[in-house]
Design a protein around this motif. Sequence first.
Motif, PDB file in Angstrom:
ATOM      1  N   SER A   1     -79.283  16.322 -12.170  1.00  0.00           N
ATOM      2  CA  SER A   1     -79.861  15.057 -12.630  1.00  0.00           C
ATOM      3  C   SER A   1     -79.136  14.614 -13.893  1.00  0.00           C
ATOM      4  CB  SER A   1     -81.360  15.211 -12.913  1.00  0.00           C
ATOM      5  OG  SER A   1     -81.900  14.005 -13.439  1.00  0.00           O
TER       6      SER A   1
ATOM      7  N   GLU B   1     -85.098  23.324  -6.703  1.00  0.00           N
ATOM      8  CA  GLU B   1     -86.290  22.817  -6.029  1.00  0.00           C
ATOM      9  C   GLU B   1     -86.453  23.489  -4.678  1.00  0.00           C
ATOM     10  OE1 GLU B   1     -86.284  18.578  -5.884  1.00  0.00           O
ATOM     11  OE2 GLU B   1     -86.566  18.342  -8.037  1.00  0.00           O
TER      12      GLU B   1
ATOM     13  N   HIS C   1     -93.552  16.627 -11.347  1.00  0.00           N
ATOM     14  CA  HIS C   1     -93.535  15.431 -12.179  1.00  0.00           C
ATOM     15  C   HIS C   1     -94.939  15.098 -12.689  1.00  0.00           C
ATOM     16  CE1 HIS C   1     -93.934  14.076  -7.933  1.00  0.00           C
ATOM     17  NE2 HIS C   1     -94.863  13.279  -8.438  1.00  0.00           N
TER      18      HIS C   1
ATOM     19  N   TRP D   1     -88.564  14.018  -9.100  1.00  0.00           N
ATOM     20  CA  TRP D   1     -88.531  15.466  -9.300  1.00  0.00           C
ATOM     21  C   TRP D   1     -89.661  16.127  -8.526  1.00  0.00           C
ATOM     22  CZ3 TRP D   1     -86.326  18.232 -14.002  1.00  0.00           C
ATOM     23  CH2 TRP D   1     -85.200  17.562 -14.500  1.00  0.00           C
ATOM     24  N   GLU D   2     -89.398  17.368  -8.090  1.00  0.00           N
ATOM     25  CA  GLU D   2     -90.438  18.103  -7.352  1.00  0.00           C
ATOM     26  C   GLU D   2     -91.685  18.275  -8.215  1.00  0.00           C
ATOM     27  OE1 GLU D   2     -90.724  22.152  -4.626  1.00  0.00           O
ATOM     28  OE2 GLU D   2     -89.481  22.169  -6.435  1.00  0.00           O
TER      29      GLU D   2
ATOM     30  N   VAL E   1     -89.004  13.084 -17.105  1.00  0.00           N
ATOM     31  CA  VAL E   1     -88.434  13.140 -15.756  1.00  0.00           C
ATOM     32  C   VAL E   1     -88.861  11.898 -14.980  1.00  0.00           C
ATOM     33  CG1 VAL E   1     -88.473  15.660 -15.792  1.00  0.00           C
ATOM     34  CG2 VAL E   1     -90.382  14.410 -14.769  1.00  0.00           C
TER      35      VAL E   1
END
Length: 816
Positions: A550, A542, A590, A587-588, A583
């Motif tokens: 994760s 990211e 999503h 999350w960056e 996700v």
Amino acid sequence: MLTAALHTARTRWAAFVGSFVALALGVGLIATMGLALAATLDAPERGPERFALAPVVVKGNDTLRVPTLSGDRTRTLAHPGPLTPELVLRLAGLGPTTQDRSFPVRAHGGPQQLVGHPWSVAAFAPYTLDAGRAPNADDEVVTTGWARPGSRLATDRGPVTVVGTVTSRGFEDAVFWTDTRAARLSPAVDQLVVAADPAAVRAAVGPDPGVRVLTGRDRRYADPDPERDAEALLAVNALLGTAGGITGFVSVFVVASAFAFAVAQRRKEFALLRTVGATPGQVRRMVYTEALALGAVASAMGCLLGAYGAPRLARRLAEDGTAPHWFAIGDAVWPYHLAFWTGLLVALAGAVAASWRAGRVRPGEALREAAAETKAMTPARWVLGAGLLLAGLGTLAHALLTDPSDLLHRKTYTSRPMLFVVAFALLAPVVVRPLVRLVAGLPARLPGAGGMLVRENAAAGVRRTAAVAAPVLVTVALAGSLLGTTATLEEARAEEVRQRTTADFVITGGPGGFGPAAVEGVRAVPGTEVSATSATELHVLEEGVALIRSEARAADPRALARTADLPLVAGRVADLDDGSVIVTEEWERHTVGSTVDVRLGDGTPRTLRIAAVMSIGTGNNGAYVTPANAPGAPVDRIDVRLAPGADTATAATGLADAARQAGGTLLTKQQWVADSSPRTKRTTRTGFLLVLGIALLYTGIALANTLVTATSDRARELALLRLAGATRGQVLRLVAGESLTVVLVGAATGTLVAALNLAGIQGALRLLDAGGAIVVPWAALGATTASCAAVALVSAVVPAALGLRRRAVDPAGLRD
């Protein structure tokens, strides 16, 4: 002024005892924590264990390495690959080789984390037989001492007979089969010992990024969990850092309060000095000199306490498994400097404000102020108290609006209460009177004058009441905030698991998981719908520099939809396939339909489409992929939902039989929720209990110091009550009532601080779509308040009783 300060310290030593003990203890704690922290930073690297005598070890690469603009980012892979048969054959041409295999084993009555190996690798640890002989047949094994020769064991690998034992080396519980039997039980070659020149081995391996050649100290990377010591030291570092930070805050707060109260009680002395010609600067210098003398001696004593306590703390951490067994205090010197100079600064800081105020008044005003209390709130106190309160509320609101998940992090919820604690302590003179009238309102209405005197005396003596309430406020606020936050988060996580699980039963397995036959055995139970899932990991880069790990689960989407209710905010579980991922909003990327580049648990790069998005919750929702994107991950959990009309008792019996044959454990939904709900880490809870124990000890010292000093200074007041007709018992009950009232005021203020912090946690959980209610640790709050009340009663009643032994006319005749 130096002579006057030393003479005053010698003649009024009793007034300095509490401050001296509190300061010495604080410096001792800082030195102890500092020495232990230094030991975690200077710890030696652990050497190889399983392969200490191996010349060269070749193993599959278990490290993910991703290049970025800021350098390579690395993570340990969840499912590293084995060595290929071609490579094993090629390396065998260089010299003698020994194939190593490691596989989980479940044995009835055996250790939980049991691992199997071929017997030939035992010599490289080295393991040596201390009883019996080596295994020769498929059903013969050697153990690391947990089962004796002649024992017959039932294992998930078949029944075996123990024919020998080796001395345990402490890093694993092992079972050794013959090489042939181990190869059949686990065909893949995990590691290979090669008796050849390391350069030749590296040349034979070539530039293969999936293989590592280990020699020297690097052979420890072939050991089980090679980073366990580093991880344990990191946990100890976090524990000591948290405990040391909060302990430092409590020590500064309590010591500064004790110094300030001691100086405030001596206003008459300062007034007389001003009257005979002392300048404000001379008065201040006298107080500073006293503080320096006291601080230097107390700090030196504290350093000695630290030198005594640090080795015992290290030994305790090693004995209970929090730190590695070899953990010990080193020869670092900087913790002593840090503790000593911090003690001096705290001593000066505690005397600055009060001495400045005493030195500013004119002689006549000083005499008048020494006889009776005037306003306790100075402009500076108003500004600091209101500013810290607004800062606490402002930062809390900002976090809720921008990043509520940050409030759930340990570093945040352990430090945030400090702003409110200091703010309410500074504003204590403002809230003391209304709280005293509220707490003592009912006793004041009872027949007799005792209740009314308790209320009025506590409300009139604002400085004394605030000084006694302050340490109680700190301890109760910390107990309510820290224990309440961890309990609230545990409840929220349990509620997440409860809402997410729609299965009626869950079958859990050991480290080796379930094979295909075991899963099919569960599927064969009539009237059931089965979802077999695996634990894996995903890594995503990211912002181009951060490699984020994760946790994830691999599951068939249709079966998952029937046995789980994921907290989706977008998309559908049914859309999950081999080319997609589910996700969370953390999350960056999503957005449903967009793609994300990930590394799978074995390091394989994949580009997956986002099929659905879950809420963040408490941070334990993870991600979901299909089994195709979890290579090497065994099934470790089987969720079972009963079909409509199925008989629960019959299905439960069939599932229990299938679970037993598979070596698993059958749990109902309620048992699964209770068993799997995330708990606060043991090191975190240990750190919090350590902090609260220290805070309670400090509170006892501060209460004893303040109340003994204050009660002794009230000798004339108590004697006048006797002359007015009050009995000795009535006077003592009055003193006891005042002490209990002030403790309850401090406890009420501390509870208010805890309530503010817990309200912030609850707000963050609501914004993150996490359930659960606020959990107030009433038992801890009650025990803390009761302990403070007991110390306050003894510290106030005993000096009062001793003072009342004299004739009432003697102290009553003293003039202010």
